[in-house]
Design a protein around this motif. Structure first.
Motif, PDB file in Angstrom:
ATOM      1  N   LEU A 125       5.912  -1.247   9.938  1.00 55.18           N
ATOM      2  CA  LEU A 125       5.106   0.077   9.298  1.00 55.18           C
ATOM      3  C   LEU A 125       5.669   0.389   8.149  1.00 55.18           C
ATOM      4  N   ILE A 126       4.312   0.057   7.004  1.00 55.78           N
ATOM      5  CA  ILE A 126       4.515   1.050   5.751  1.00 55.78           C
ATOM      6  C   ILE A 126       3.753   1.659   5.762  1.00 55.78           C
ATOM      7  N   VAL A 127       4.415   3.293   5.433  1.00 55.23           N
ATOM      8  CA  VAL A 127       3.703   3.898   4.969  1.00 55.23           C
ATOM      9  C   VAL A 127       3.622   4.974   3.765  1.00 55.23           C
ATOM     10  N   THR A 128       2.649   5.152   2.796  1.00 55.44           N
ATOM     11  CA  THR A 128       2.448   5.427   2.084  1.00 55.44           C
ATOM     12  C   THR A 128       1.574   7.125   1.601  1.00 55.44           C
ATOM     13  N   ASN A 129       2.163   7.812   0.554  1.00 59.30           N
ATOM     14  CA  ASN A 129       1.665   9.537   0.309  1.00 59.30           C
ATOM     15  C   ASN A 129       1.996   9.109  -1.131  1.00 59.30           C
ATOM     16  N   ALA A 130       1.259  10.740  -1.351  1.00 57.62           N
ATOM     17  CA  ALA A 130       0.902  10.708  -2.564  1.00 57.62           C
ATOM     18  C   ALA A 130       2.062  12.121  -2.271  1.00 57.62           C
ATOM     19  N   ALA A 131       2.846  12.050  -3.188  1.00 57.69           N
ATOM     20  CA  ALA A 131       4.155  13.478  -3.295  1.00 57.69           C
ATOM     21  C   ALA A 131       4.332  13.711  -4.910  1.00 57.69           C
ATOM     22  N   GLY A 132       5.164  15.128  -4.441  1.00 56.18           N
ATOM     23  CA  GLY A 132       5.624  15.885  -5.794  1.00 56.18           C
ATOM     24  C   GLY A 132       6.744  15.852  -6.043  1.00 56.18           C
ATOM     25  N   GLY A 133       7.066  15.343  -7.517  1.00 57.66           N
ATOM     26  CA  GLY A 133       8.505  15.029  -8.068  1.00 57.66           C
ATOM     27  C   GLY A 133       9.074  16.142  -8.227  1.00 57.66           C
ATOM     28  N   ILE A 134      10.464  16.245  -7.595  1.00 56.21           N
ATOM     29  CA  ILE A 134      11.690  17.010  -7.589  1.00 56.21           C
ATOM     30  C   ILE A 134      12.890  16.993  -8.731  1.00 56.21           C
ATOM     31  N   ASN A 194       2.559  14.342  -9.321  1.00 55.06           N
ATOM     32  CA  ASN A 194       3.017  15.379 -10.466  1.00 55.06           C
ATOM     33  C   ASN A 194       4.169  15.555 -10.357  1.00 55.06           C
ATOM     34  N   MET A 195       4.327  16.545 -11.151  1.00 51.19           N
ATOM     35  CA  MET A 195       5.504  17.245 -10.706  1.00 51.19           C
ATOM     36  C   MET A 195       5.887  18.498  -9.842  1.00 51.19           C
ATOM     37  N   ALA A 196       6.876  19.396  -8.777  1.00 54.31           N
ATOM     38  CA  ALA A 196       6.733  20.152  -8.311  1.00 54.31           C
ATOM     39  C   ALA A 196       6.933  21.045  -9.114  1.00 54.31           C
ATOM     40  N   ALA A 197       6.907  21.885  -8.129  1.00 56.60           N
ATOM     41  CA  ALA A 197       6.150  23.515  -8.803  1.00 56.60           C
ATOM     42  C   ALA A 197       7.616  23.897  -9.859  1.00 56.60           C
ATOM     43  N   GLY A 198       7.306  24.685 -11.163  1.00 50.82           N
ATOM     44  CA  GLY A 198       8.773  25.283 -11.457  1.00 50.82           C
ATOM     45  C   GLY A 198       9.117  24.218 -12.684  1.00 50.82           C
ATOM     46  N   ILE A 199       8.702  23.361 -12.318  1.00 49.47           N
ATOM     47  CA  ILE A 199       9.217  21.900 -13.971  1.00 49.47           C
ATOM     48  C   ILE A 199       8.490  21.706 -14.871  1.00 49.47           C
ATOM     49  N   LEU A 200       7.044  21.694 -15.216  1.00 50.37           N
ATOM     50  CA  LEU A 200       6.580  21.738 -15.776  1.00 50.37           C
ATOM     51  C   LEU A 200       5.165  22.793 -16.519  1.00 50.37           C
ATOM     52  N   ASP A 201       5.324  23.869 -15.152  1.00 49.38           N
ATOM     53  CA  ASP A 201       4.920  24.884 -15.609  1.00 49.38           C
ATOM     54  C   ASP A 201       3.005  24.761 -16.304  1.00 49.38           C
ATOM     55  N   GLN A 202       2.621  24.690 -15.103  1.00 51.79           N
ATOM     56  CA  GLN A 202       1.947  24.009 -15.261  1.00 51.79           C
ATOM     57  C   GLN A 202       0.841  24.101 -13.497  1.00 51.79           C
ATOM     58  N   PRO A 203       0.065  24.620 -13.558  1.00 53.06           N
ATOM     59  CA  PRO A 203      -0.746  24.987 -11.682  1.00 53.06           C
ATOM     60  C   PRO A 203      -1.265  23.116 -11.000  1.00 53.06           C
ATOM     61  N   LEU A 204      -0.836  23.359  -9.608  1.00 50.87           N
ATOM     62  CA  LEU A 204      -1.009  21.997  -8.824  1.00 50.87           C
ATOM     63  C   LEU A 204      -2.518  22.301  -8.572  1.00 50.87           C
ATOM     64  N   THR A 205      -3.209  20.591  -8.449  1.00 54.06           N
ATOM     65  CA  THR A 205      -3.891  20.741  -7.988  1.00 54.06           C
ATOM     66  C   THR A 205      -4.342  19.220  -7.125  1.00 54.06           C
ATOM     67  N   HIS A 206      -4.892  19.731  -6.521  1.00 57.90           N
ATOM     68  CA  HIS A 206      -5.855  18.154  -4.878  1.00 57.90           C
ATOM     69  C   HIS A 206      -6.689  17.332  -6.056  1.00 57.90           C
TER      70      HIS A 206
END
Length: 275
Positions: A107-116, A234-246
């Protein structure tokens, strides 16, 4: 009852598939384009399959695509189910159980994720080496179905080490820079706060998302080999100081489409025989 539902869904699919699939693919937000690369496709909407849930999220088409990819018989979920959609963990992982019933072993599982991990950048691909379950739930809770797997499955190598090495060799062959890291699964659907991201980084997480963990737990329970790949959308909250959207998630996955397609296709094309 659950096992009967799995068997009924698999029987329905077996009657329509031209070949028995050996490799399963779960394609995350914006990554369903890979299913368009499958040749001689048999396309089956989820709504036609007995007991299958429905995808409700943008970027998830909601259909199975079976056929040939790079010389291998595959079956791909073009869109997945999420816990935050209101589905139970057993519903979220139902397609994994059906794939196993069909004969899928890898099984190959893929996703979109926020960078921590602050060394990551949006658009990076990350091979998942391990995960942290922050969902507060587990698809194996309740009475164990021995026909599906043992009561206490080992998760020490939830992501197959040989497949991880294989993926990294493929990236090197393609001169593609990929990250390796730990994926954190949260319930969503709200994105994390900056404080939560700092906590997850302290716990050892490199990327965070709202999927994957339940499916990988079920796959390990079923003794399937798993490879996980995240697109850092995207980079996760607090890293680039910008809002996150789908919308940003979908936009970024579109930008890395060629790298993602080339990477996964080469992985499938060069899988060792035992896979």
């Amino acid at each position: 009852m659950y096992i009967e539902e799995i068997k009924q869904a698999a029987a329905y699919l077996n009657d329509r598939l031209q070949h028995q699939p050996t490799t399963g693919l779960i394609l995350g937000s914006g990554l369903g384009v890979l299913a368009d690369e499958i040749t001689d496709p048999v396309v089956i909407p989820y709504g036609d399959i007995p007991h299958f849930p429905q995808s409700t999220v943008a970027g998830h088409k909601g259909q199975l695509v079976a056929g040939t990819l790079e010389g291998r018989h595959v079956i791909a979920m073009q869109g997945r189910f999420h816990y935050y959609e209101g589905y139970s963990m057993k519903q979220v992982t139902f397609p994994v159980r059906v794939m196993k019933e069909l004969g899928v072993e890898t099984l190959i599982v893929t996703n979109a994720a926020g960078g921590i991990n602050v060394t990551f950048e949006a658009g990076n691909l990350m091979v998942i080496t391990d995960h942290i379950n922050q969902m507060g739930d587990n698809p194996l809770l309740g009475a164990n179905e021995e026909a599906l797997g043992e009561r206490f499955p080992d998760m020490s190598q939830a992501y197959d080490r040989e497949l991880i090495e294989h993926a990294n060799r493929c990236a090197e062959h393609l001169s593609l820079t990929v990250q390796n890291g730990v994926y954190v699964g949260n319930t969503g659907p709200a994105y994390e706060t900056a404080a939560e991201i700092r906590m997850l980084r302290t716990l050892g997480g490199d990327a965070v998302g709202m999927s994957t963990v339940p499916e990988v737990v079920a796959a390990n329970h079923a003794h399937m080999r798993v490879l996980g790949i995240s697109c850092i959308s995207n980079m996760a909250a607090g890293i680039l100081d910008q809002p996150l959207t789908h919308d940003e998630v979908i936009e970024t996955t579109a930008q890395v489409r060629e790298d993602f397609l080339g990477f996964v296709k080469h992985i499938v094309n060069t899988l060792p025989e035992k896979y």
